[in-house]
Design a protein around this motif. Sequence first.
Motif, PDB file in Angstrom:
ATOM      1  N   ILE A  10       4.013  10.255   4.734  1.00 11.48           N
ATOM      2  CA  ILE A  10       3.080   9.802   3.694  1.00 11.48           C
ATOM      3  C   ILE A  10       3.260   8.308   3.444  1.00 11.48           C
ATOM      4  CG2 ILE A  10       2.361  10.127   1.283  1.00 11.48           C
ATOM      5  CD1 ILE A  10       3.943  12.910   1.566  1.00 11.48           C
ATOM      6  N   GLU A  11       2.147   7.585   3.474  1.00 11.11           N
ATOM      7  CA  GLU A  11       2.154   6.149   3.166  1.00 11.11           C
ATOM      8  C   GLU A  11       1.143   5.851   2.068  1.00 11.11           C
ATOM      9  OE1 GLU A  11       2.877   4.165   7.609  1.00 11.11           O
ATOM     10  OE2 GLU A  11       0.977   3.857   6.579  1.00 11.11           O
ATOM     11  N   MET A  20       1.176  -1.157   4.803  1.00 14.14           N
ATOM     12  CA  MET A  20       1.867  -0.159   4.009  1.00 14.14           C
ATOM     13  C   MET A  20       2.496  -0.800   2.781  1.00 14.14           C
ATOM     14  SD  MET A  20       4.825   2.590   5.015  1.00 14.14           S
ATOM     15  CE  MET A  20       5.952   1.367   5.621  1.00 14.14           C
ATOM     16  N   ILE A  21       2.274  -0.168   1.641  1.00 12.16           N
ATOM     17  CA  ILE A  21       2.918  -0.586   0.391  1.00 12.16           C
ATOM     18  C   ILE A  21       4.262   0.132   0.277  1.00 12.16           C
ATOM     19  CG2 ILE A  21       2.764  -0.496  -2.134  1.00 12.16           C
ATOM     20  CD1 ILE A  21      -0.347  -0.597  -1.735  1.00 12.16           C
ATOM     21  N   ALA A  22       4.248   1.448   0.571  1.00  9.60           N
ATOM     22  CA  ALA A  22       5.488   2.232   0.482  1.00  9.60           C
ATOM     23  C   ALA A  22       5.348   3.541   1.244  1.00  9.60           C
ATOM     24  CB  ALA A  22       5.821   2.530  -0.975  1.00  9.60           C
ATOM     25  N   ASN A  23       6.474   3.991   1.795  1.00  7.08           N
ATOM     26  CA  ASN A  23       6.577   5.356   2.312  1.00  7.08           C
ATOM     27  C   ASN A  23       6.867   6.232   1.105  1.00  7.08           C
ATOM     28  OD1 ASN A  23       7.068   4.308   5.193  1.00  7.08           O
ATOM     29  ND2 ASN A  23       7.228   6.530   5.355  1.00  7.08           N
ATOM     30  N   LYS A  40      -7.023   1.574  -7.514  1.00  8.48           N
ATOM     31  CA  LYS A  40      -8.208   1.454  -6.652  1.00  8.48           C
ATOM     32  C   LYS A  40      -7.983   0.621  -5.397  1.00  8.48           C
ATOM     33  CE  LYS A  40     -11.657   1.920 -10.306  1.00  8.48           C
ATOM     34  NZ  LYS A  40     -12.661   2.876  -9.926  1.00  8.48           N
ATOM     35  N   ASN A  41      -6.948  -0.193  -5.402  1.00 10.19           N
ATOM     36  CA  ASN A  41      -6.669  -1.056  -4.248  1.00 10.19           C
ATOM     37  C   ASN A  41      -5.825  -0.352  -3.185  1.00 10.19           C
ATOM     38  OD1 ASN A  41      -4.461  -0.999  -6.009  1.00 10.19           O
ATOM     39  ND2 ASN A  41      -3.674  -2.937  -5.226  1.00 10.19           N
ATOM     40  N   GLU A  42      -5.522   0.938  -3.391  1.00  5.53           N
ATOM     41  CA  GLU A  42      -4.665   1.676  -2.471  1.00  5.53           C
ATOM     42  C   GLU A  42      -5.402   2.841  -1.822  1.00  5.53           C
ATOM     43  OE1 GLU A  42      -1.048   3.092  -4.271  1.00  5.53           O
ATOM     44  OE2 GLU A  42      -0.639   1.158  -5.213  1.00  5.53           O
ATOM     45  N   PHE A  43      -4.899   3.251  -0.656  1.00  3.60           N
ATOM     46  CA  PHE A  43      -5.295   4.532  -0.081  1.00  3.60           C
ATOM     47  C   PHE A  43      -4.028   5.247   0.357  1.00  3.60           C
ATOM     48  CE2 PHE A  43      -5.442   1.759   3.688  1.00  3.60           C
ATOM     49  CZ  PHE A  43      -4.871   2.536   4.687  1.00  3.60           C
ATOM     50  N   ILE A  44      -4.137   6.545   0.525  1.00  2.55           N
ATOM     51  CA  ILE A  44      -3.001   7.359   0.946  1.00  2.55           C
ATOM     52  C   ILE A  44      -3.278   7.831   2.366  1.00  2.55           C
ATOM     53  CG2 ILE A  44      -1.669   9.463   0.513  1.00  2.55           C
ATOM     54  CD1 ILE A  44      -2.673   9.213  -2.443  1.00  2.55           C
ATOM     55  N   TYR A  45      -2.284   7.658   3.229  1.00  2.00           N
ATOM     56  CA  TYR A  45      -2.381   8.096   4.622  1.00  2.00           C
ATOM     57  C   TYR A  45      -1.320   9.174   4.852  1.00  2.00           C
ATOM     58  CZ  TYR A  45      -2.043   8.126   9.692  1.00  2.00           C
ATOM     59  OH  TYR A  45      -2.001   8.525  11.003  1.00  2.00           O
TER      60      TYR A  45
END
Length: 153
Positions: A10-11, A20-23, A40-45
């Motif tokens: 998960i990222e 990537m901001i964080a694992n 709102k500036n993030e997405f999850i992968y």
Amino acid sequence: MEANFSIAYIERCSKETETMIANESSSFLNQSISYLKVHKNEFIYVESVLFDDIGVEGISLEADDVFGTYDVMLGLKLQKKYDKLLREYLNSSLDGEHSKFDLMFSQDDGLWDLNFALNYIAGYKEDMSISDAFALIHQFLFNLVEAVKKPTS
């Protein structure tokens, strides 16, 4: 089928730079999906072995700034010949008032680039957890692949 993302990769990533901001650990997925509307500036992968059977390497989820929906983005390993069946399934299975999905075959990598709004899947709830959202996405994609590959009689 219950999807378990306890061993998923998960990222959290920046929409602007795609860096990537964080694992994150699987406990991150216990938060409400509203996390994405706050950030709102993030997405999850997410990558998971659960996706292997449906021909997906990873799935991104983000909040759409314009429509306020949760957008699901992925590459789907299905042959180009399934174009018509994919479109028929998506049209009949996604229930929304705006553009239901974007689907384009990439000759370069042999994948379908598929984007759709989580909000348009049966079973979606505004207060669901991120984990429940990914489980719903997994079930939707599993059903999609099963329906498309099913031989017609």
